[in-house]
Design a protein around this motif. Structure first.
Motif, PDB file in Angstrom:
ATOM      1  N   ARG A  33      39.584  17.594  45.383  1.00 41.79           N
ATOM      2  CA  ARG A  33      38.997  17.042  44.163  1.00 41.79           C
ATOM      3  C   ARG A  33      38.484  18.149  43.251  1.00 41.79           C
ATOM      4  O   ARG A  33      38.642  18.084  42.032  1.00 41.79           O
ATOM      5  CB  ARG A  33      37.854  16.095  44.505  1.00 41.79           C
ATOM      6  N   ARG A  34      37.863  19.161  43.853  1.00 40.92           N
ATOM      7  CA  ARG A  34      37.352  20.277  43.057  1.00 40.92           C
ATOM      8  C   ARG A  34      38.501  21.024  42.384  1.00 40.92           C
ATOM      9  O   ARG A  34      38.429  21.378  41.201  1.00 40.92           O
ATOM     10  CB  ARG A  34      36.541  21.218  43.943  1.00 40.92           C
ATOM     11  N   VAL A  35      39.591  21.247  43.128  1.00 37.56           N
ATOM     12  CA  VAL A  35      40.741  21.950  42.564  1.00 37.56           C
ATOM     13  C   VAL A  35      41.353  21.147  41.418  1.00 37.56           C
ATOM     14  O   VAL A  35      41.676  21.697  40.362  1.00 37.56           O
ATOM     15  CB  VAL A  35      41.790  22.227  43.670  1.00 37.56           C
ATOM     16  N   VAL A  36      41.480  19.835  41.599  1.00 37.14           N
ATOM     17  CA  VAL A  36      42.045  18.979  40.555  1.00 37.14           C
ATOM     18  C   VAL A  36      41.135  18.978  39.331  1.00 37.14           C
ATOM     19  O   VAL A  36      41.606  19.089  38.192  1.00 37.14           O
ATOM     20  CB  VAL A  36      42.268  17.541  41.081  1.00 37.14           C
ATOM     21  N   ARG A  37      39.819  18.874  39.544  1.00 33.88           N
ATOM     22  CA  ARG A  37      38.874  18.888  38.430  1.00 33.88           C
ATOM     23  C   ARG A  37      38.961  20.200  37.649  1.00 33.88           C
ATOM     24  O   ARG A  37      38.965  20.203  36.409  1.00 33.88           O
ATOM     25  CB  ARG A  37      37.453  18.690  38.962  1.00 33.88           C
ATOM     26  N   ASP A  38      39.041  21.316  38.370  1.00 32.04           N
ATOM     27  CA  ASP A  38      39.148  22.618  37.705  1.00 32.04           C
ATOM     28  C   ASP A  38      40.442  22.718  36.901  1.00 32.04           C
ATOM     29  O   ASP A  38      40.461  23.259  35.791  1.00 32.04           O
ATOM     30  CB  ASP A  38      39.085  23.748  38.732  1.00 32.04           C
ATOM     31  N   ARG A  39      41.527  22.203  37.462  1.00 30.67           N
ATOM     32  CA  ARG A  39      42.819  22.248  36.769  1.00 30.67           C
ATOM     33  C   ARG A  39      42.780  21.393  35.500  1.00 30.67           C
ATOM     34  O   ARG A  39      43.286  21.790  34.449  1.00 30.67           O
ATOM     35  CB  ARG A  39      43.913  21.756  37.721  1.00 30.67           C
ATOM     36  N   ILE A  40      42.171  20.217  35.579  1.00 31.81           N
ATOM     37  CA  ILE A  40      42.053  19.349  34.411  1.00 31.81           C
ATOM     38  C   ILE A  40      41.231  20.032  33.324  1.00 31.81           C
ATOM     39  O   ILE A  40      41.593  20.004  32.140  1.00 31.81           O
ATOM     40  CB  ILE A  40      41.439  17.988  34.803  1.00 31.81           C
ATOM     41  N   ASP A  41      40.136  20.677  33.718  1.00 34.70           N
ATOM     42  CA  ASP A  41      39.301  21.388  32.741  1.00 34.70           C
ATOM     43  C   ASP A  41      40.081  22.507  32.062  1.00 34.70           C
ATOM     44  O   ASP A  41      39.991  22.704  30.849  1.00 34.70           O
ATOM     45  CB  ASP A  41      38.052  21.947  33.410  1.00 34.70           C
ATOM     46  N   LEU A  42      40.872  23.258  32.844  1.00 35.88           N
ATOM     47  CA  LEU A  42      41.668  24.351  32.290  1.00 35.88           C
ATOM     48  C   LEU A  42      42.692  23.815  31.293  1.00 35.88           C
ATOM     49  O   LEU A  42      42.853  24.367  30.199  1.00 35.88           O
ATOM     50  CB  LEU A  42      42.387  25.101  33.419  1.00 35.88           C
ATOM     51  N   LEU A  43      43.365  22.717  31.651  1.00 35.55           N
ATOM     52  CA  LEU A  43      44.365  22.152  30.748  1.00 35.55           C
ATOM     53  C   LEU A  43      43.731  21.602  29.463  1.00 35.55           C
ATOM     54  O   LEU A  43      44.310  21.724  28.388  1.00 35.55           O
ATOM     55  CB  LEU A  43      45.158  21.057  31.470  1.00 35.55           C
ATOM     56  N   LYS A  44      42.533  21.035  29.576  1.00 37.26           N
ATOM     57  CA  LYS A  44      41.840  20.549  28.384  1.00 37.26           C
ATOM     58  C   LYS A  44      41.503  21.705  27.447  1.00 37.26           C
ATOM     59  O   LYS A  44      41.622  21.586  26.230  1.00 37.26           O
ATOM     60  CB  LYS A  44      40.563  19.794  28.770  1.00 37.26           C
ATOM     61  N   GLU A  45      41.068  22.823  28.012  1.00 39.14           N
ATOM     62  CA  GLU A  45      40.773  23.998  27.193  1.00 39.14           C
ATOM     63  C   GLU A  45      42.031  24.500  26.494  1.00 39.14           C
ATOM     64  O   GLU A  45      41.999  24.876  25.326  1.00 39.14           O
ATOM     65  CB  GLU A  45      40.165  25.116  28.051  1.00 39.14           C
ATOM     66  N   ARG A  46      43.148  24.526  27.221  1.00 39.63           N
ATOM     67  CA  ARG A  46      44.400  24.968  26.609  1.00 39.63           C
ATOM     68  C   ARG A  46      44.808  24.038  25.473  1.00 39.63           C
ATOM     69  O   ARG A  46      45.324  24.490  24.457  1.00 39.63           O
ATOM     70  CB  ARG A  46      45.513  25.026  27.655  1.00 39.63           C
ATOM     71  N   LEU A  47      44.616  22.738  25.653  1.00 40.66           N
ATOM     72  CA  LEU A  47      44.947  21.789  24.591  1.00 40.66           C
ATOM     73  C   LEU A  47      44.078  22.004  23.353  1.00 40.66           C
ATOM     74  O   LEU A  47      44.560  21.910  22.226  1.00 40.66           O
ATOM     75  CB  LEU A  47      44.777  20.351  25.095  1.00 40.66           C
ATOM     76  N   LYS A  48      42.795  22.316  23.580  1.00 41.18           N
ATOM     77  CA  LYS A  48      41.918  22.594  22.442  1.00 41.18           C
ATOM     78  C   LYS A  48      42.404  23.817  21.679  1.00 41.18           C
ATOM     79  O   LYS A  48      42.447  23.820  20.449  1.00 41.18           O
ATOM     80  CB  LYS A  48      40.488  22.835  22.920  1.00 41.18           C
ATOM     81  N   ASP A  49      42.782  24.871  22.427  1.00 42.84           N
ATOM     82  CA  ASP A  49      43.281  26.087  21.783  1.00 42.84           C
ATOM     83  C   ASP A  49      44.568  25.807  21.008  1.00 42.84           C
ATOM     84  O   ASP A  49      44.758  26.289  19.890  1.00 42.84           O
ATOM     85  CB  ASP A  49      43.526  27.183  22.817  1.00 42.84           C
ATOM     86  N   PHE A  50      45.450  25.025  21.614  1.00 47.36           N
ATOM     87  CA  PHE A  50      46.709  24.685  20.961  1.00 47.36           C
ATOM     88  C   PHE A  50      46.466  23.880  19.690  1.00 47.36           C
ATOM     89  O   PHE A  50      47.086  24.126  18.653  1.00 47.36           O
ATOM     90  CB  PHE A  50      47.591  23.890  21.931  1.00 47.36           C
ATOM     91  N   ASP A  51      45.540  22.950  19.756  1.00 48.88           N
ATOM     92  CA  ASP A  51      45.207  22.132  18.589  1.00 48.88           C
ATOM     93  C   ASP A  51      44.626  23.003  17.479  1.00 48.88           C
ATOM     94  O   ASP A  51      44.954  22.830  16.298  1.00 48.88           O
ATOM     95  CB  ASP A  51      44.225  21.032  18.998  1.00 48.88           C
ATOM     96  N   LYS A  52      43.784  23.948  17.859  1.00 46.19           N
ATOM     97  CA  LYS A  52      43.183  24.849  16.878  1.00 46.19           C
ATOM     98  C   LYS A  52      44.258  25.694  16.200  1.00 46.19           C
ATOM     99  O   LYS A  52      44.251  25.877  14.985  1.00 46.19           O
ATOM    100  CB  LYS A  52      42.175  25.754  17.591  1.00 46.19           C
ATOM    101  N   GLN A  53      45.221  26.192  16.989  1.00 42.71           N
ATOM    102  CA  GLN A  53      46.307  27.001  16.424  1.00 42.71           C
ATOM    103  C   GLN A  53      47.174  26.184  15.479  1.00 42.71           C
ATOM    104  O   GLN A  53      47.543  26.646  14.399  1.00 42.71           O
ATOM    105  CB  GLN A  53      47.194  27.560  17.544  1.00 42.71           C
ATOM    106  N   SER A  54      47.502  24.959  15.879  1.00 44.73           N
ATOM    107  CA  SER A  54      48.368  24.149  15.031  1.00 44.73           C
ATOM    108  C   SER A  54      47.661  23.777  13.730  1.00 44.73           C
ATOM    109  O   SER A  54      48.299  23.731  12.666  1.00 44.73           O
ATOM    110  CB  SER A  54      48.843  22.896  15.769  1.00 44.73           C
ATOM    111  N   ASN A  55      46.358  23.535  13.790  1.00 43.76           N
ATOM    112  CA  ASN A  55      45.607  23.259  12.555  1.00 43.76           C
ATOM    113  C   ASN A  55      45.615  24.472  11.630  1.00 43.76           C
ATOM    114  O   ASN A  55      45.782  24.332  10.420  1.00 43.76           O
ATOM    115  CB  ASN A  55      44.172  22.850  12.877  1.00 43.76           C
ATOM    116  N   THR A  56      45.442  25.655  12.193  1.00 42.02           N
ATOM    117  CA  THR A  56      45.450  26.881  11.396  1.00 42.02           C
ATOM    118  C   THR A  56      46.813  27.088  10.752  1.00 42.02           C
ATOM    119  O   THR A  56      46.915  27.422   9.566  1.00 42.02           O
ATOM    120  CB  THR A  56      45.104  28.097  12.281  1.00 42.02           C
ATOM    121  N   GLN A  57      47.876  26.874  11.517  1.00 41.93           N
ATOM    122  CA  GLN A  57      49.224  27.044  10.973  1.00 41.93           C
ATOM    123  C   GLN A  57      49.499  26.012   9.887  1.00 41.93           C
ATOM    124  O   GLN A  57      50.132  26.319   8.872  1.00 41.93           O
ATOM    125  CB  GLN A  57      50.260  26.929  12.094  1.00 41.93           C
ATOM    126  N   ARG A  58      49.033  24.805  10.070  1.00 40.12           N
ATOM    127  CA  ARG A  58      49.248  23.752   9.081  1.00 40.12           C
ATOM    128  C   ARG A  58      48.549  24.110   7.769  1.00 40.12           C
ATOM    129  O   ARG A  58      49.097  23.940   6.681  1.00 40.12           O
ATOM    130  CB  ARG A  58      48.717  22.420   9.623  1.00 40.12           C
TER     131      ARG A  58
END
Length: 66
Positions: A33-58
């Motif tokens: 459960r801890r490993v899955v929670r950590d992985r979900i948190d990491l993926l959420k952070e990556r999505l935030k970064d990706f969203d920020k980049q796409s907004n900047t490019q737009r």
């Protein structure tokens, strides 16, 4: 994560114990459960970064065209 609950039933018999021991420690499902929670948190952070980049490019595309 709810799907993890039935995976470790074969380890139910393995419990900590003994007089001088401190306890069972972290079980396998808690570790998973801890490993899955950590992985979900990491993926959420990556999505935030990706969203920020796409907004900047737009915004920069809009500035070039307009």
């Amino acid at each position: 994560m709810p799907r993890l609950t039935g995976l470790w039933t074969h380890l139910d018999k393995q419990r900590g114990g003994g007089v001088s021991q401190r306890g069972p420690g972290e079980t396998e499902i808690e570790t998973d459960r801890r490993v899955v929670r950590d992985r979900i948190d990491l993926l959420k952070e990556r999505l935030k970064d990706f969203d920020k980049q796409s907004n900047t490019q737009r915004k920069s595309r809009g500035a070039l065209c307009g």
